[in-house]
Design a protein around this motif. Sequence first.
Motif, PDB file in Angstrom:
ATOM      1  N   ARG A 171       0.811  -1.222   0.000  1.00 20.02           N
ATOM      2  CA  ARG A 171       0.000   0.000   0.000  1.00 20.02           C
ATOM      3  C   ARG A 171       0.843   1.271   0.000  1.00 20.02           C
ATOM      4  NH1 ARG A 171      -4.961  -1.452   4.196  1.00 20.02           N
ATOM      5  NH2 ARG A 171      -5.600  -3.398   3.160  1.00 20.02           N
ATOM      6  N   GLY A 172       2.130   1.135  -0.109  1.00 21.10           N
ATOM      7  CA  GLY A 172       2.990   2.302  -0.271  1.00 21.10           C
ATOM      8  C   GLY A 172       3.955   2.565   0.851  1.00 21.10           C
ATOM      9  N   MET A 173       3.816   1.902   1.995  1.00 14.52           N
ATOM     10  CA  MET A 173       4.713   2.194   3.109  1.00 14.52           C
ATOM     11  C   MET A 173       6.153   1.806   2.805  1.00 14.52           C
ATOM     12  SD  MET A 173       4.516   0.958   7.106  1.00 14.52           S
ATOM     13  CE  MET A 173       3.027   1.908   7.422  1.00 14.52           C
ATOM     14  N   ALA A 174       6.351   0.717   2.098  1.00 14.85           N
ATOM     15  CA  ALA A 174       7.709   0.247   1.825  1.00 14.85           C
ATOM     16  C   ALA A 174       8.263   0.772   0.509  1.00 14.85           C
ATOM     17  CB  ALA A 174       7.741  -1.283   1.810  1.00 14.85           C
ATOM     18  N   ARG A 175       7.470   1.463  -0.273  1.00 13.71           N
ATOM     19  CA  ARG A 175       7.934   1.910  -1.583  1.00 13.71           C
ATOM     20  C   ARG A 175       9.002   2.995  -1.422  1.00 13.71           C
ATOM     21  NH1 ARG A 175       6.055   0.625  -6.198  1.00 13.71           N
ATOM     22  NH2 ARG A 175       4.152  -0.211  -5.215  1.00 13.71           N
ATOM     23  N   GLY A 176      10.191   2.712  -1.900  1.00 18.08           N
ATOM     24  CA  GLY A 176      11.299   3.648  -1.805  1.00 18.08           C
ATOM     25  C   GLY A 176      11.855   3.826  -0.416  1.00 18.08           C
ATOM     26  N   ALA A 177      11.491   2.968   0.535  1.00 14.02           N
ATOM     27  CA  ALA A 177      11.911   3.120   1.927  1.00 14.02           C
ATOM     28  C   ALA A 177      13.167   2.295   2.206  1.00 14.02           C
ATOM     29  CB  ALA A 177      10.786   2.684   2.866  1.00 14.02           C
ATOM     30  N   VAL A 178      13.788   2.614   3.337  1.00 11.39           N
ATOM     31  CA  VAL A 178      14.894   1.817   3.861  1.00 11.39           C
ATOM     32  C   VAL A 178      14.293   0.893   4.919  1.00 11.39           C
ATOM     33  CG1 VAL A 178      17.096   1.839   5.069  1.00 11.39           C
ATOM     34  CG2 VAL A 178      16.574   3.622   3.408  1.00 11.39           C
ATOM     35  N   VAL A 179      14.423  -0.402   4.711  1.00 12.82           N
ATOM     36  CA  VAL A 179      13.826  -1.395   5.600  1.00 12.82           C
ATOM     37  C   VAL A 179      14.932  -2.031   6.437  1.00 12.82           C
ATOM     38  CG1 VAL A 179      12.520  -3.542   5.751  1.00 12.82           C
ATOM     39  CG2 VAL A 179      11.930  -1.838   4.024  1.00 12.82           C
ATOM     40  N   LEU A 180      14.749  -1.996   7.745  1.00 13.74           N
ATOM     41  CA  LEU A 180      15.678  -2.619   8.687  1.00 13.74           C
ATOM     42  C   LEU A 180      14.974  -3.809   9.329  1.00 13.74           C
ATOM     43  CD1 LEU A 180      18.208  -2.816  10.493  1.00 13.74           C
ATOM     44  CD2 LEU A 180      17.144  -1.109  12.000  1.00 13.74           C
ATOM     45  N   ILE A 181      15.545  -4.995   9.163  1.00 18.31           N
ATOM     46  CA  ILE A 181      15.016  -6.207   9.772  1.00 18.31           C
ATOM     47  C   ILE A 181      15.987  -6.641  10.865  1.00 18.31           C
ATOM     48  CG2 ILE A 181      14.306  -8.601   9.398  1.00 18.31           C
ATOM     49  CD1 ILE A 181      13.673  -7.906   6.532  1.00 18.31           C
ATOM     50  N   ILE A 182      15.483  -6.758  12.081  1.00 19.43           N
ATOM     51  CA  ILE A 182      16.288  -7.141  13.236  1.00 19.43           C
ATOM     52  C   ILE A 182      15.882  -8.557  13.636  1.00 19.43           C
ATOM     53  CG2 ILE A 182      16.960  -6.545  15.591  1.00 19.43           C
ATOM     54  CD1 ILE A 182      15.953  -3.687  14.978  1.00 19.43           C
ATOM     55  N   SER A 183      16.715  -9.520  13.348  1.00 15.87           N
ATOM     56  CA  SER A 183      16.389 -10.913  13.652  1.00 15.87           C
ATOM     57  C   SER A 183      17.640 -11.762  13.528  1.00 15.87           C
ATOM     58  CB  SER A 183      15.304 -11.433  12.710  1.00 15.87           C
ATOM     59  OG  SER A 183      15.031 -12.801  12.953  1.00 15.87           O
ATOM     60  N   ASP A 184      17.657 -12.901  14.246  1.00 18.09           N
ATOM     61  CA  ASP A 184      18.763 -13.834  14.132  1.00 18.09           C
ATOM     62  C   ASP A 184      18.547 -14.871  13.039  1.00 18.09           C
ATOM     63  OD1 ASP A 184      16.740 -15.239  15.292  1.00 18.09           O
ATOM     64  OD2 ASP A 184      17.783 -15.674  17.173  1.00 18.09           O
ATOM     65  N   GLY A 185      17.405 -14.791  12.343  1.00 18.90           N
ATOM     66  CA  GLY A 185      17.161 -15.678  11.217  1.00 18.90           C
ATOM     67  C   GLY A 185      16.705 -17.069  11.573  1.00 18.90           C
ATOM     68  N   TRP A 186      16.378 -17.318  12.840  1.00 14.55           N
ATOM     69  CA  TRP A 186      15.896 -18.642  13.242  1.00 14.55           C
ATOM     70  C   TRP A 186      14.419 -18.753  12.885  1.00 14.55           C
ATOM     71  CZ3 TRP A 186      18.370 -19.872  18.661  1.00 14.55           C
ATOM     72  CH2 TRP A 186      19.758 -20.014  18.482  1.00 14.55           C
ATOM     73  N   GLU A 187      14.137 -19.400  11.768  1.00 18.67           N
ATOM     74  CA  GLU A 187      12.789 -19.518  11.233  1.00 18.67           C
ATOM     75  C   GLU A 187      12.182 -20.868  11.618  1.00 18.67           C
ATOM     76  OE1 GLU A 187       9.887 -18.729  10.427  1.00 18.67           O
ATOM     77  OE2 GLU A 187      10.192 -17.743   8.480  1.00 18.67           O
ATOM     78  N   THR A 188      11.022 -20.830  12.276  1.00 15.10           N
ATOM     79  CA  THR A 188      10.328 -22.067  12.617  1.00 15.10           C
ATOM     80  C   THR A 188       9.321 -22.456  11.544  1.00 15.10           C
ATOM     81  OG1 THR A 188       8.656 -20.832  13.875  1.00 15.10           O
ATOM     82  CG2 THR A 188      10.592 -21.647  15.076  1.00 15.10           C
ATOM     83  N   GLY A 189       9.054 -21.535  10.596  1.00 13.66           N
ATOM     84  CA  GLY A 189       8.152 -21.835   9.503  1.00 13.66           C
ATOM     85  C   GLY A 189       8.902 -22.334   8.283  1.00 13.66           C
ATOM     86  N   ASP A 190       8.318 -22.100   7.122  1.00 17.14           N
ATOM     87  CA  ASP A 190       8.889 -22.550   5.863  1.00 17.14           C
ATOM     88  C   ASP A 190       9.892 -21.511   5.359  1.00 17.14           C
ATOM     89  OD1 ASP A 190       9.491 -23.720   3.492  1.00 17.14           O
ATOM     90  OD2 ASP A 190       7.513 -23.424   2.571  1.00 17.14           O
ATOM     91  N   PRO A 191      11.185 -21.856   5.241  1.00 16.45           N
ATOM     92  CA  PRO A 191      12.158 -20.877   4.728  1.00 16.45           C
ATOM     93  C   PRO A 191      11.855 -20.425   3.307  1.00 16.45           C
ATOM     94  CG  PRO A 191      13.267 -22.709   5.813  1.00 16.45           C
ATOM     95  CD  PRO A 191      11.836 -23.086   5.684  1.00 16.45           C
ATOM     96  N   ALA A 192      11.200 -21.278   2.517  1.00 15.92           N
ATOM     97  CA  ALA A 192      10.878 -20.883   1.145  1.00 15.92           C
ATOM     98  C   ALA A 192       9.912 -19.702   1.131  1.00 15.92           C
ATOM     99  CB  ALA A 192      10.292 -22.067   0.384  1.00 15.92           C
ATOM    100  N   LEU A 193       8.996 -19.666   2.101  1.00 11.39           N
ATOM    101  CA  LEU A 193       8.069 -18.536   2.194  1.00 11.39           C
ATOM    102  C   LEU A 193       8.815 -17.244   2.492  1.00 11.39           C
ATOM    103  CD1 LEU A 193       5.207 -17.353   2.352  1.00 11.39           C
ATOM    104  CD2 LEU A 193       5.158 -18.035   4.767  1.00 11.39           C
ATOM    105  N   LEU A 194       9.817 -17.306   3.365  1.00 13.38           N
ATOM    106  CA  LEU A 194      10.609 -16.111   3.674  1.00 13.38           C
ATOM    107  C   LEU A 194      11.364 -15.625   2.448  1.00 13.38           C
ATOM    108  CD1 LEU A 194      11.784 -14.034   5.601  1.00 13.38           C
ATOM    109  CD2 LEU A 194      13.478 -15.727   6.314  1.00 13.38           C
TER     110      LEU A 194
END
Length: 392
Positions: free
Chosen positions: A307-330
């Motif tokens: 809806r436009g919030m991420a368009r042209g934005a700088v996105v910071l993701i803070i995580s250790d990457g331990w995924e309990t779901g499907d990595p393909a979805l990520l």
Amino acid sequence: MATGFGIALHDAGLPVGPDRCERLARAVTIMGATTVAELRACALATMVSDPSQMPTFDRVFAAVFGGPSPFRHLNLPTAPTSYQGPESGGSPQLQSQSESDPGRLPSSLRVSDAVPAAADSDEPLAEGPAVHRTASATERLSGRDFTELSPAELRQLVTLMREMTLAIPPRRTRRYRPARDGKRPDLRRTLRLARRTGGEAIRFARRAPRVKPRRLVVLCDISGSMEPYARALLMLLYVLNGGQAQNAQHRPEVFSFATRLTRLTPALAAASPDTMLAKAGEAAPDWSGGTRIGAAVKEFNDHYGSRGMARGAVVLIISDGWETGDPALLGEQMSRLSRVTHRIVWANPRTQSPRYRPEVGGMAAAWPYCDAVVSAHNLDALDDLLSALRVR
């Protein structure tokens, strides 16, 4: 140091209270005292309110800090004296240092970090002086992992976080501003100026595109393994956002995720970091829960990013990457996110180890779509994070 010295003066009979101790601490900080003489000048200006208090002040100062006495002509005791608290039925008593343990002050007067200085009052306070113990403690905290810090120690780092600056790269807008060196002519403004000179266009106005900082969007993992890092980085965002608290347009958009996505942006307007963390904990019921990074990024893309919030934005993701779901979805959602953002920065405290390799799990799926990966595991590493965010 200021509190211990104030207690010593109070036990010796001077009217010293917490207010004067606070004034001494401020004076030492503002003056940047590095010698015994400078420390004595700060203490004299804040602790003494009457000339008759000078001899008592000097005796206590010499006993606590070992400095020379400028009142030697007043026939004061030659041996350094220390002071004991008032006995049950009398006034404060003087005790010669030779009668007690030599070189040691009574426990009621001892300043924990005070180091006796040399006889020369102009000699710098070396070997860990009390004046600089606070700075040394701060330096030790800045190099420690956030998981090793207690809540009280983490609050001490807020002062250092306030010295950092967050510079998000700008972007061009569709609006224009007057500019002498602009490349586009401003015909309307040129005609308005020509009315002042009888219709002759003597001055040609130009314009240039307006620029404004890009939006910063933060997705913070608040699962059990990331809880200490989440607290520290949320405090950093709160501190850096403090100067822009009145302008909601420039406020970063902050989301938390563990098993669900929660918008925490309103919590950044809290009155203090502790209040901000409390409001964030109330808003996010999955705090210290499991981790479903792919599902959280998908929810962000569906309801906010597209809806436009991420368009042209700088996105910071803070995580250790331990995924309990499907990595393909990520991986699929990261690819979708990278097509609309300006830059994706991933803060993973596990990358501090030189042996770290993103070969399994969610981090392996997300790595190809990250423009920068930093550790941000302690205060010193936050400089790398801020540098990654300001890249154009």
